[in-house]
Design a protein around this motif. Structure first.
Motif, short mmCIF file in Angstrom:
data_model
loop_
_atom_site.label_atom_id
_atom_site.label_comp_id
_atom_site.label_asym_id
_atom_site.label_seq_id
_atom_site.Cartn_x
_atom_site.Cartn_y
_atom_site.Cartn_z
N ASP A 41 0.82 -1.15 -0.04
CA ASP A 41 -0.13 0.21 0.06
C ASP A 41 0.85 1.19 0.02
O ASP A 41 0.58 2.08 0.97
CB ASP A 41 -0.89 -0.09 1.24
CG ASP A 41 -1.87 1.09 1.37
OD1 ASP A 41 -2.29 1.46 0.24
OD2 ASP A 41 -1.99 1.53 2.31
N HIS B 114 8.41 0.25 5.08
CA HIS B 114 8.39 -0.86 4.85
C HIS B 114 9.45 -1.41 3.78
O HIS B 114 9.63 -2.25 3.15
CB HIS B 114 7.28 -1.50 4.17
CG HIS B 114 6.00 -1.54 4.69
ND1 HIS B 114 5.72 -1.85 5.91
CD2 HIS B 114 4.51 -1.17 4.45
CE1 HIS B 114 4.28 -1.50 6.32
NE2 HIS B 114 3.91 -0.84 5.54
N GLU C 74 3.60 -8.02 7.51
CA GLU C 74 2.17 -8.76 7.23
C GLU C 74 2.28 -9.82 6.21
O GLU C 74 1.53 -9.66 5.04
CB GLU C 74 1.32 -7.47 6.69
CG GLU C 74 0.92 -6.68 7.87
CD GLU C 74 -0.42 -5.71 7.61
OE1 GLU C 74 -0.89 -5.85 6.44
OE2 GLU C 74 -1.13 -5.10 8.69
N TYR D 290 -10.87 -1.00 9.61
CA TYR D 290 -11.36 -2.15 8.56
C TYR D 290 -12.43 -3.19 9.09
O TYR D 290 -13.18 -3.49 8.26
CB TYR D 290 -10.05 -2.72 7.97
CG TYR D 290 -9.13 -1.78 7.22
CD1 TYR D 290 -9.50 -1.32 5.92
CD2 TYR D 290 -7.79 -1.88 7.60
CE1 TYR D 290 -8.71 -0.45 5.39
CE2 TYR D 290 -6.98 -1.05 6.85
CZ TYR D 290 -7.25 -0.47 5.51
OH TYR D 290 -6.46 0.22 4.86
N GLU E 163 0.97 -0.97 13.88
CA GLU E 163 0.21 -0.20 13.16
C GLU E 163 -1.49 -0.10 13.99
O GLU E 163 -1.64 -1.13 14.44
CB GLU E 163 0.10 -0.76 11.79
CG GLU E 163 1.45 -0.40 10.90
CD GLU E 163 1.28 -0.99 9.35
OE1 GLU E 163 -0.32 -1.05 8.92
OE2 GLU E 163 2.11 -1.49 9.08
N ASN F 235 -2.94 7.31 0.89
CA ASN F 235 -3.32 6.88 2.19
C ASN F 235 -3.50 8.19 3.32
O ASN F 235 -2.53 8.79 3.42
CB ASN F 235 -2.45 5.71 2.83
CG ASN F 235 -2.85 5.21 3.89
OD1 ASN F 235 -3.16 5.72 5.08
ND2 ASN F 235 -2.86 3.83 4.17
N LYS G 75 -3.76 8.03 6.62
CA LYS G 75 -3.70 7.75 8.07
C LYS G 75 -2.86 8.69 8.76
O LYS G 75 -2.36 8.33 9.82
CB LYS G 75 -3.67 6.08 8.18
CG LYS G 75 -4.66 5.47 7.85
CD LYS G 75 -4.63 3.90 8.33
CE LYS G 75 -5.85 3.15 7.63
NZ LYS G 75 -5.66 2.85 6.21
C1 GCB Z 1 -1.24 -1.98 6.90
C2 GCB Z 1 0.07 -2.22 5.87
C3 GCB Z 1 0.26 -0.83 5.48
C4 GCB Z 1 -1.02 -0.07 5.18
C5 GCB Z 1 -2.12 0.02 6.20
C6 GCB Z 1 -3.36 0.64 5.69
O1 GCB Z 1 -1.40 -3.08 7.42
O2 GCB Z 1 0.94 -2.51 6.69
O3 GCB Z 1 1.30 -0.59 4.62
O4 GCB Z 1 -0.83 1.24 4.52
O5 GCB Z 1 -2.24 -1.37 6.58
O6 GCB Z 1 -3.49 1.65 6.02
O7 GCB Z 1 -4.37 -0.02 5.22
#
Ligand code: GCB
Length: 600
Positions: free
Chosen positions: A164, A338, A420, A479, A511, A573, A575
């Motif tokens: 990702d 990563h 992961e 999620y 995470e 992303n 986050k």
């Molecule tokens: C995860 C991954 C990370 C993603 C994250 C997400 O588990 O390790 O690379 O960016 O989730 O935000 O979905």
């Protein structure tokens, strides 16, 4: 591989700047021998930078295959009789280096570790040469990270990958021309310890193992303190230096000694190499992670090397600013999620007492997650068609290169061999067991971990017992149980309690987080709002505080970052607790309150 440096016997020229740049869209560069001519393009690209976001042409951004960089380099006049080296800090993901017409190096074990070539016989001191570097961004089932190149109905090549973050490519770190003597220090490993208590009066030890480039040659070691006073000397390639009343390297209070290694040829100085050394110990005992015998609690982030325009290009301004922001929040650590980060980052962490979990680029070894993310059919991850013996051999090489590069950094307290993977799947144990053994063999002094994902919960996961620390990525409230923090809290607590009971090992939440659009607000638990990100993190913190084996929390992510296009991503992303241009969301302030003990 030792980082090149200036010393009494070595010289270094930085080759960063604008290089001539060509995209090999027709895949003819090798046949037409582009290394032997000026590149057929008027484009220029900066080094260091990923090339993808520099140009407006989408065919460059989305290019799958080789790009070429070229520039002229003049070898300094005084370098007669020296070994002359080109060093590429990274070429993502594969690089071939040419000096004039001659191919001098090929590195195909990933885009995040350095490689070099001895070009002494191809160049003349005082004269110019043409330096060309071809860089390939393709990922396959036998690269780390893995991916797959497909060709669509219009004949366009497309790169699919199962991680990702955007597949930025190019020369994202510096390129160097270096001179060193023929007889030189080619490798050194330091192992540190101390006797007595952590505090005043302990005696420190620095075990040094030196390799010289050839036979013959003696080694002299000198250790200086931060005031440059000599505190210990020894002779020999393998020796122990002892330090009375040692000042330890501590999280948040770095202290570095300076080790000078001299290679002597018949008593005459042939080479001198200097290495910063932090004296500290790391140990996992029961459910504790001890640094210098003291329990350490990780606060901080999973991060990315990612900034606007530069992509993964290393930038010292962002380096300083990011560490300022992390310090402001009371973050004491981060994971190089990563992939291995630029060496400048590791050096900075050493100098500023920041603790690092150092990860190889093994991300996306998981077709279960890929099928969820991309709506494809779930296939077996560990199988002859996908992650197979050849992938494992490449993965081993990545671990070797990472440990070789980063083994002497006091900031690095643990190796992470994957993020992961499908660790609940058949074949995962056979795949990972040899990797863990290799890592321990290469470095018996640091704990080893991998990062577990939510499909491989306690009882399903097949590999956790192989590792020293349980690193978990969990997305309760995002999620799963989206928008329902009550169920999320119950689910998280139940799961963490189960891990704690089953393994009794230290656990780090590597995470947790929520995508958040800066400026979105709500009085309810509404995903994507700044309030929801804060509430979700608070929920995790309440649970962490109730589980004694939880010894750390790394929020995902420090800042928003770019990803491939997808319906669950909004220009990447989101986050981050900072935006991509490092503006704080409400969560940054909330973390500051928690991690600075409510004093901020
Ligand atoms: C995860 C991954 C990370 C993603 C994250 C997400 O588990 O390790 O690379 O960016 O989730 O935000 O979905």
């Amino acid at each position: 591989m030792l980082k090149p440096q200036n010393s009494a016997t070595r010289e270094l020229v930085n080759l960063d700047g604008l290089w001539s740049f060509a995209v090999d869209s027709e895949r003819v560069g090798f046949d037409e021998q582009w290394q032997s001519q000026l590149l057929p393009s008027t484009l220029e690209a900066p080094v260091p930078a990923s090339y993808n976001d520099l140009f407006v042409d989408p065919r460059i951004r989305d290019h799958v295959g080789w790009v070429w960089y070229q520039r002229t380099v003049r070898v300094p006049r005084g370098w007669d009789g020296q070994q002359i080296i080109v060093r590429v800090d990274s070429a993502t993901h594969e690089g071939i280096v040419y000096v004039d017409d001659v191919r001098v190096a090929h590195h195909d074990t990933g885009g995040y570790t350095p490689f070099e070539a001895d070009i002494s016989t191809h160049v003349e001191p005082g004269a110019e040469f043409r330096l060309t570097i071809a860089v390939n961004n393709e990922l396959s089932n036998v690269t780390i990270p893995p991916g797959e190149v497909t060709v669509d109905a219009r004949g366009r090549r497309k790169q699919k990958y199962y991680h990702d973050f955007y597949n930025y490519a190019g020369l994202a770190r510096s390129v160097w021309l270096a001179a060193r003597p023929a007889l030189h220090v080619s490798d050194v490993t330091v192992t540190t310890g101390y006797s007595g208590t952590n505090g005043a009066g302990a005696t420190g030890s620095v075990d040094v193992a030196t390799t010289l480039s050839g036979d013959g040659g003696d080694v002299r070691l000198t250790l200086r303190d931060a005031d440059r006073e000599v505190v210990a000397r020894a002779d020999g390639a393998h020796a122990r230096l002892t330090i009375d009343d040692v000042t330890l390297w501590q999280p948040g209070a770095a202290y570095l000694y300076e080790l000078t290694i001299e290679a002597l040829d018949g008593g005459r100085l042939a080479d001198e190499y200097t290495l910063p050394v932090g004296v500290r110990t790391v140990e996992v005992r029961g459910a504790e992670f001890l640094i210098n015998g003291e329990p350490f609690r990780f606060t901080g982030f999973g991060r990315h090397e990612d900034t606007p325009v530069r992509g993964k290009g290393h930038d010292n301004a962002y380096l300083v600013h990011d560490f300022q922001l992390m310090g402001w929040m009371g973050a004491n650590s981060f994971r190089t999620s990563h992939y291995p980060y630029a060496e400048e980052v590791m050096d900075f962490a050493d100098r500023h007492g920041i603790v690092v979990i150092d990860e190889v680029a093994a991300v996306g070894l998981n077709l279960g997650v890929a099928s969820g993310l991309f709506g494809t059919e779930a296939k077996r991850t560990f199988s002859p068609e996908y992650i197979n013996d050849e992938t494992q051999a490449v993965h081993k090489e990545h671990i070797r290169e990472l440990v070789a590069r980063d083994k002497n950094h006091p900031s690095v307290v643990m190796w992470s061999v994957a993020n992961e993977p499908g660790s609940h799947e058949d074949g995962s144990r056979e795949y990972f067991e040899p990797l863990v053994e290799l890592t321990r063999e290469l470095d018996p002094t640091r704990p080893v971990t991998f990062v577990n994902m939510m499909l491989a919960v306690a009882g399903q996961d097949k590999i956790c017992d192989l590792f020293d620390v349980l690193c978990l990525n969990r997305y309760y409230g995002w999620y799963v149980d989206t928008g329902d923090l009550v169920s999320a809290e119950a689910g998280l607590e139940q799961e963490l309690s189960q891990w704690q009971e089953m393994y009794g090992k230290p656990m780090i939440m590597t995470e947790y987080g929520a995508d958040t659009m800066q400026g979105m607000h709500s009085v309810w638990d509404t995903p994507w709002t700044e309030e929801y990100q804060v509430a979700l993190l608070d929920m995790f913190h309440r649970v962490h505080d109730r589980i004694p084996a939880m010894i750390g929390e790394h929020v995902w992510n420090f800042a928003d970052f770019q990803t491939s296009a997808g319906i669950i991503r909004v220009d990447g992303n989101k986050k981050g607790v900072f935006t991509r241009d490092r503006k704080p969301k409400a969560a940054a302030h909330a973390l500051r309150r928690r991690w600075t003990g409510g004093t901020a």
